[in-house]
Design a protein around this motif. Structure first.
Motif, PDB file in Angstrom:
ATOM      1  N   ARG A   1       9.442  -4.049  12.959  1.00  0.00           N
ATOM      2  CA  ARG A   1       9.812  -3.280  11.768  1.00  0.00           C
ATOM      3  C   ARG A   1      10.992  -3.947  11.071  1.00  0.00           C
ATOM      4  O   ARG A   1      11.770  -4.662  11.691  1.00  0.00           O
ATOM      5  N   MET A   2      11.115  -3.693   9.776  1.00  0.00           N
ATOM      6  CA  MET A   2      12.185  -4.303   8.999  1.00  0.00           C
ATOM      7  C   MET A   2      13.532  -3.674   9.336  1.00  0.00           C
ATOM      8  O   MET A   2      13.642  -2.454   9.456  1.00  0.00           O
ATOM      9  N   THR A   3      14.535  -4.522   9.481  1.00  0.00           N
ATOM     10  CA  THR A   3      15.902  -4.042   9.694  1.00  0.00           C
ATOM     11  C   THR A   3      16.706  -4.112   8.400  1.00  0.00           C
ATOM     12  O   THR A   3      17.643  -3.356   8.215  1.00  0.00           O
TER      13      THR A   3
ATOM     14  N   PHE B   1       5.761   4.329   4.355  1.00  0.00           N
ATOM     15  CA  PHE B   1       6.876   3.499   3.892  1.00  0.00           C
ATOM     16  C   PHE B   1       7.981   3.437   4.942  1.00  0.00           C
ATOM     17  O   PHE B   1       8.403   2.347   5.339  1.00  0.00           O
ATOM     18  N   VAL B   2       8.439   4.583   5.425  1.00  0.00           N
ATOM     19  CA  VAL B   2       9.557   4.573   6.372  1.00  0.00           C
ATOM     20  C   VAL B   2       9.155   4.044   7.745  1.00  0.00           C
ATOM     21  O   VAL B   2      10.000   3.535   8.479  1.00  0.00           O
ATOM     22  N   GLU B   3       7.880   4.116   8.097  1.00  0.00           N
ATOM     23  CA  GLU B   3       7.426   3.554   9.372  1.00  0.00           C
ATOM     24  C   GLU B   3       7.605   2.042   9.423  1.00  0.00           C
ATOM     25  O   GLU B   3       7.660   1.463  10.504  1.00  0.00           O
ATOM     26  N   LEU B   4       7.714   1.397   8.282  1.00  0.00           N
ATOM     27  CA  LEU B   4       7.910  -0.044   8.226  1.00  0.00           C
ATOM     28  C   LEU B   4       9.338  -0.451   8.573  1.00  0.00           C
ATOM     29  O   LEU B   4       9.610  -1.623   8.805  1.00  0.00           O
ATOM     30  N   PHE B   5      10.254   0.521   8.567  1.00  0.00           N
ATOM     31  CA  PHE B   5      11.671   0.245   8.743  1.00  0.00           C
ATOM     32  C   PHE B   5      12.178   0.759  10.087  1.00  0.00           C
ATOM     33  O   PHE B   5      11.802   1.843  10.520  1.00  0.00           O
ATOM     34  N   ALA B   6      13.075  -0.004  10.702  1.00  0.00           N
ATOM     35  CA  ALA B   6      13.772   0.452  11.901  1.00  0.00           C
ATOM     36  C   ALA B   6      14.626   1.665  11.530  1.00  0.00           C
ATOM     37  O   ALA B   6      14.936   1.892  10.360  1.00  0.00           O
TER      38      ALA B   6
ATOM     39  N   LEU C   1      15.600   6.101   2.283  1.00  0.00           N
ATOM     40  CA  LEU C   1      14.360   5.420   1.884  1.00  0.00           C
ATOM     41  C   LEU C   1      13.358   6.416   1.301  1.00  0.00           C
ATOM     42  O   LEU C   1      12.709   6.137   0.290  1.00  0.00           O
ATOM     43  N   ARG C   2      13.243   7.582   1.922  1.00  0.00           N
ATOM     44  CA  ARG C   2      12.343   8.617   1.390  1.00  0.00           C
ATOM     45  C   ARG C   2      12.819   9.101   0.017  1.00  0.00           C
ATOM     46  O   ARG C   2      12.007   9.314  -0.879  1.00  0.00           O
TER      47      ARG C   2
ATOM     48  N   ARG D   1       0.824  -1.214   0.000  1.00  0.00           N
ATOM     49  CA  ARG D   1       0.000   0.000   0.000  1.00  0.00           C
ATOM     50  C   ARG D   1       0.858   1.266   0.000  1.00  0.00           C
ATOM     51  O   ARG D   1       0.591   2.212  -0.742  1.00  0.00           O
ATOM     52  N   ALA D   2       1.896   1.281   0.832  1.00  0.00           N
ATOM     53  CA  ALA D   2       2.769   2.459   0.911  1.00  0.00           C
ATOM     54  C   ALA D   2       3.538   2.658  -0.380  1.00  0.00           C
ATOM     55  O   ALA D   2       3.667   3.783  -0.877  1.00  0.00           O
TER      56      ALA D   2
END
Length: 128
Positions: free
Chosen positions: A112-114, A27-32, A52-53, A17-18
């Motif tokens: 969250r993904m590392t 999108f960035v909330e999914l990542f550590a 990432l952004r 979705r992101a």
């Protein structure tokens, strides 16, 4: 952390979705905070939320009608594996771009993904 199959599905759906919406916040909330995203094994990984952004901002600039689908996923310990495919029109010349790939997402204790690694095969069709 061991991630469950259902939690992995939710993580991947949120990622889709992101990515489709080019939603940088989601999108960035999914990542550590110190996460890495590897798009090319011969290039340095994208590291941190700013990289990432920037990746997503660049993608939004060159992609129109982006579509992404997870075909199937698996879970092993703290790693999510998934087969996926995507397509879009390139903004510059309206060429159709199709990708098929596989991803490996390592998930930390906070869910969250590392590290996200993508392997991709791309085919482009000229517009017209």
């Amino acid at each position: 952390m061991t991630i469950g199959y259902a939690e992995a599905y939710d993580l991947l759906e949120t990622l889709v979705r992101a990515r489709v919406a080019h939603d940088g916040d989601a999108f960035v909330e999914l990542f550590a905070d110190d996460a890495e995203m590897v798009l090319d094994p011969f290039a340095p990984p994208l590291a941190g939320h700013n990289d990432l952004r920037a990746y997503l901002l660049e993608a939004a600039d060159v992609e129109r009608h982006y579509d992404l689908a997870i075909e199937r996923h698996w879970v092993s310990g703290d790693t999510v594996l998934a087969a996926w495919h995507a397509s879009w029109n390139r903004s510059a010349d309206d060429a159709k771009v199709r990708q098929a790939g596989f991803l490996s997402a390592e998930v930390g204790g906070d869910g969250r993904m590392t590290r996200l690694r993508l392997w991709t095969v791309t085919r482009e069709h000229l517009a017209g």
